[in-house]
Design a protein around this motif. Structure first.
Motif, PDB file in Angstrom:
ATOM      1  N   GLY A 197       0.810  -1.203   0.000  1.00 53.50           N
ATOM      2  CA  GLY A 197       0.000   0.000   0.000  1.00 53.50           C
ATOM      3  C   GLY A 197       0.845   1.255   0.000  1.00 53.50           C
ATOM      4  O   GLY A 197       0.317   2.369  -0.120  1.00 53.50           O
TER       5      GLY A 197
ATOM      6  N   THR B  35       2.546   0.569  -4.858  1.00 48.44           N
ATOM      7  CA  THR B  35       1.380   1.164  -5.521  1.00 48.44           C
ATOM      8  C   THR B  35       1.723   1.550  -6.955  1.00 48.44           C
ATOM      9  O   THR B  35       0.974   1.261  -7.893  1.00 48.44           O
ATOM     10  CB  THR B  35       0.894   2.388  -4.745  1.00 48.44           C
TER      11      THR B  35
ATOM     12  N   HIS C 297       0.282  -0.074 -10.511  1.00 48.20           N
ATOM     13  CA  HIS C 297      -0.343   0.797 -11.509  1.00 48.20           C
ATOM     14  C   HIS C 297       0.390   0.700 -12.847  1.00 48.20           C
ATOM     15  O   HIS C 297      -0.238   0.638 -13.916  1.00 48.20           O
ATOM     16  CB  HIS C 297      -0.360   2.239 -11.013  1.00 48.20           C
TER      17      HIS C 297
ATOM     18  N   HIS D  60      -7.517  -0.193   2.191  1.00 49.88           N
ATOM     19  CA  HIS D  60      -6.928   0.705   1.192  1.00 49.88           C
ATOM     20  C   HIS D  60      -6.442  -0.083  -0.022  1.00 49.88           C
ATOM     21  O   HIS D  60      -6.705   0.304  -1.178  1.00 49.88           O
ATOM     22  CB  HIS D  60      -5.765   1.479   1.817  1.00 49.88           C
ATOM     23  N   CYS D  61      -5.748  -1.186   0.232  1.00 52.68           N
ATOM     24  CA  CYS D  61      -5.244  -2.019  -0.875  1.00 52.68           C
ATOM     25  C   CYS D  61      -6.393  -2.623  -1.680  1.00 52.68           C
ATOM     26  O   CYS D  61      -6.309  -2.738  -2.905  1.00 52.68           O
ATOM     27  CB  CYS D  61      -4.335  -3.122  -0.325  1.00 52.68           C
TER      28      CYS D  61
ATOM     29  N   LEU E 283      -7.769   0.051  -3.958  1.00 53.36           N
ATOM     30  CA  LEU E 283      -6.838   0.271  -5.063  1.00 53.36           C
ATOM     31  C   LEU E 283      -6.971  -0.834  -6.107  1.00 53.36           C
ATOM     32  O   LEU E 283      -7.068  -0.558  -7.313  1.00 53.36           O
ATOM     33  CB  LEU E 283      -5.408   0.326  -4.518  1.00 53.36           C
ATOM     34  N   CYS E 284      -6.993  -2.086  -5.647  1.00 56.79           N
ATOM     35  CA  CYS E 284      -7.071  -3.220  -6.572  1.00 56.79           C
ATOM     36  C   CYS E 284      -8.425  -3.265  -7.280  1.00 56.79           C
ATOM     37  O   CYS E 284      -8.501  -3.615  -8.467  1.00 56.79           O
ATOM     38  CB  CYS E 284      -6.805  -4.527  -5.828  1.00 56.79           C
TER      39      CYS E 284
ATOM     40  N   GLY F 232     -10.203  -0.691  -8.096  1.00 59.50           N
ATOM     41  CA  GLY F 232     -10.173   0.341  -9.125  1.00 59.50           C
ATOM     42  C   GLY F 232      -9.341  -0.045 -10.328  1.00 59.50           C
ATOM     43  O   GLY F 232      -9.575   0.444 -11.443  1.00 59.50           O
ATOM     44  N   LEU F 233      -8.370  -0.953 -10.126  1.00 60.26           N
ATOM     45  CA  LEU F 233      -7.498  -1.388 -11.216  1.00 60.26           C
ATOM     46  C   LEU F 233      -7.899  -2.742 -11.785  1.00 60.26           C
ATOM     47  O   LEU F 233      -7.222  -3.253 -12.687  1.00 60.26           O
ATOM     48  CB  LEU F 233      -6.044  -1.457 -10.722  1.00 60.26           C
TER      49      LEU F 233
ATOM     50  N   LEU G 158      -2.282   9.031  -7.834  1.00 57.04           N
ATOM     51  CA  LEU G 158      -2.282   7.840  -6.976  1.00 57.04           C
ATOM     52  C   LEU G 158      -2.181   8.234  -5.509  1.00 57.04           C
ATOM     53  O   LEU G 158      -1.487   9.193  -5.141  1.00 57.04           O
ATOM     54  CB  LEU G 158      -1.119   6.920  -7.341  1.00 57.04           C
ATOM     55  N   ASN G 159      -2.861   7.494  -4.665  1.00 57.63           N
ATOM     56  CA  ASN G 159      -2.770   7.659  -3.220  1.00 57.63           C
ATOM     57  C   ASN G 159      -2.083   6.443  -2.620  1.00 57.63           C
ATOM     58  O   ASN G 159      -2.270   5.315  -3.094  1.00 57.63           O
ATOM     59  CB  ASN G 159      -4.166   7.805  -2.605  1.00 57.63           C
ATOM     60  N   TRP G 160      -1.320   6.661  -1.568  1.00 57.15           N
ATOM     61  CA  TRP G 160      -0.643   5.544  -0.920  1.00 57.15           C
ATOM     62  C   TRP G 160      -0.591   5.779   0.583  1.00 57.15           C
ATOM     63  O   TRP G 160      -0.831   6.895   1.056  1.00 57.15           O
ATOM     64  CB  TRP G 160       0.775   5.362  -1.484  1.00 57.15           C
TER      65      TRP G 160
END
Length: 438
Positions: A27, A32, A36, A69-70, A73-74, A76-77, A177-179
């Motif tokens: 994360g 990240t 991406h 959070h992870c 992110l995943c 969204g991708l 991107l956010n991390w």
């Protein structure tokens, strides 16, 4: 294609035909950006199946939010995510314990023909090199983190080692991107953090390319270590001779070919041989090798290392670890000799052929044993074992089979392991030496 994407494609080219790529996703910034980048690349390149793995250590309250959070992110991708929670064992170094727990997960989840991808970058490599330099590491340590290595049944690759943290930050900001930030990374009481926040900024102000230069030096050391490994392989080739006691299942080398080398080549060869068996001793403890090497032929020298022991016997050096360093349990009643007998802490015993009549008992040497042999009469077992050159370290583990207090056979020792008429034979399958490190 961006410069980072081009570097990534080049670094991952050997793994393009893998069954799957797994991204170690903490994360943080580096993992990240790596995830991406891979998602963007698969829009224009044929890549293996892509998944992410997040290991939750549970060491900080704030970390409880990182799996979510992870996952976001995943999602969204459109990348599948596996979250694994681990218990970190308490110890002197919580960082090391967490890393070991994390890589145990990665090794278990990386199957054959699969690759785990991690996000360490050039600045991480510079820190590693400087950290190990200050600890007095040799060429192998100064080589830093390898770009690739075996992991479990698969492989691990660090494809961003040529990319700076600054470049990763620019990419992350450019793509919105956010991390997450690990608060412990700001604590300068940790040695690596001290180098990152206090030492490297000073070096960089004087030498702006300090991180790149340190990383380049690590690459030179990695190349030098490769040459040393080749030399070690050649030097060990003459010492990997056959032995009459291969059935012990223990790693061993003939001593003479090693002892003929220069001291530096001896140490290089032994480091190479011991690398997957034990952690290496520091410079001062290498005196133990010299004592073992130069001991009298009738001595019983032992070199104790972190994860086992080297024994010298019969002109060879033998690696012992795990159960080999413990005394086996005895005596045991062998009520059903037609079936193999499990020996606690000492492998398995089998009787091939027609079992002798009478109650059988299994024991181990205590000293003073006597055995009756055809045409030789009663003989001390110690003398019989001396005649056959049985290594001293193995004698206390040899299963002895008795019937009514009479010693019938000694497993695996030629001339002592069977009945006089050849109706049965005693076969011992020793416990395997623990040859690997976690």
């Amino acid at each position: 294609m961006s410069d980072i994407s081009a570097l990534l494609v080049h670094a991952l080219n050997p793994w393009r035909k893998a069954k799957a790529w797994h991204v170690a996703l903490s994360g943080g910034l580096d993992s990240t950006v790596l995830l991406h980048l891979l998602v963007q690349l698969r829009k224009t390149h044929a890549l293996p199946a892509l998944t992410a793995i997040h290991v939750h250590h549970g060491l900080q309250a704030i970390a409880d939010a990182w799996p979510a959070h992870c996952q976001a992110l995943c999602d969204g991708l459109s990348v599948p995510l596996q979250v694994v929670r681990v218990q970190v064992r308490a110890g002197s170094s919580i960082e090391r314990a967490a890393r070991e727990a994390r890589y145990q997960v990665f090794a278990a989840l990386t199957q054959a023909d699969e690759v785990l991808l991690t996000g360490q970058h050039r600045d991480d490599q510079a820190e590693t090199m400087l950290f190990r330099l200050l600890r007095g590491a040799g060429v192998s340590g100064l080589a830093g983190m390898p770009r690739q290595r075996r992991l479990g049944d698969g492989d691990m690759c660090r494809p961003l080692l040529d990319v700076s943290r600054t470049a990763l930050e620019k990419y992350a900001h450019a793509h919105g991107l956010n991390w997450v930030e690990d608060p412990s990374n700001a604590h300068s009481d940790f040695s690596r953090n001290y180098l990152r926040h206090e030492v490297l900024p000073i070096l960089t102000r004087r030498w702006p390319q300090a991180a790149a230069t340190l990383a380049r030096s690590a690459a030179h050391c990695a190349e030098a270590q490769g040459l040393l490994d080749e030399l070690a392989g050649q030097d060990l080739g003459g010492a990997r001779t056959d032995t009459a006691f291969a059935w012990l299942g223990l790693p061993s080398l003939e001593l003479a070919p090693i002892a003929r080398l220069s001291p530096a080549r001896q140490r290089n060869a032994l480091r190479h041989w011991l690398a997957h068996l034990s952690r290496m001793p520091d410079t001062e403890h290498w005196a133990g090798w010299e004592v073992m090497r130069d001991a009298r032929d009738d001595a019983q020298p032992i070199w104790r290392l972190a994860d086992g022991e080297l024994h010298r016997a019969g002109g060879r050096i033998w690696w012992l670890s795990g159960e080999w360093l413990q005394s086996p349990c005895a005596p045991l009643q062998w009520l059903h000799p037609e079936a193999p007998l499990a020996l606690p802490g000492n492998g398995q015993l089998r009787l091939i052929g027609d079992a002798p009549q009478g109650p059988l008992q299994v024991n181990y040497r205590l000293g003073g044993e006597v055995m009756t042999l055809a045409q030789r009469g009663r003989r001390d077992l110690k003398r019989l074992l001396n005649e056959r050159g049985v290594p001293l370290f193995a004698r206390g583990r040899l299963p002895l089979v008795y019937c009514n207090e009479q010693l019938l056979a000694v497993a695996n020792v030629s001339g002592l392991d069977s009945s006089p008429c050849g109706r049965w034979q005693l076969q011992w399958l020793p416990t395997s030496s623990d040859q690997g490190l976690s």
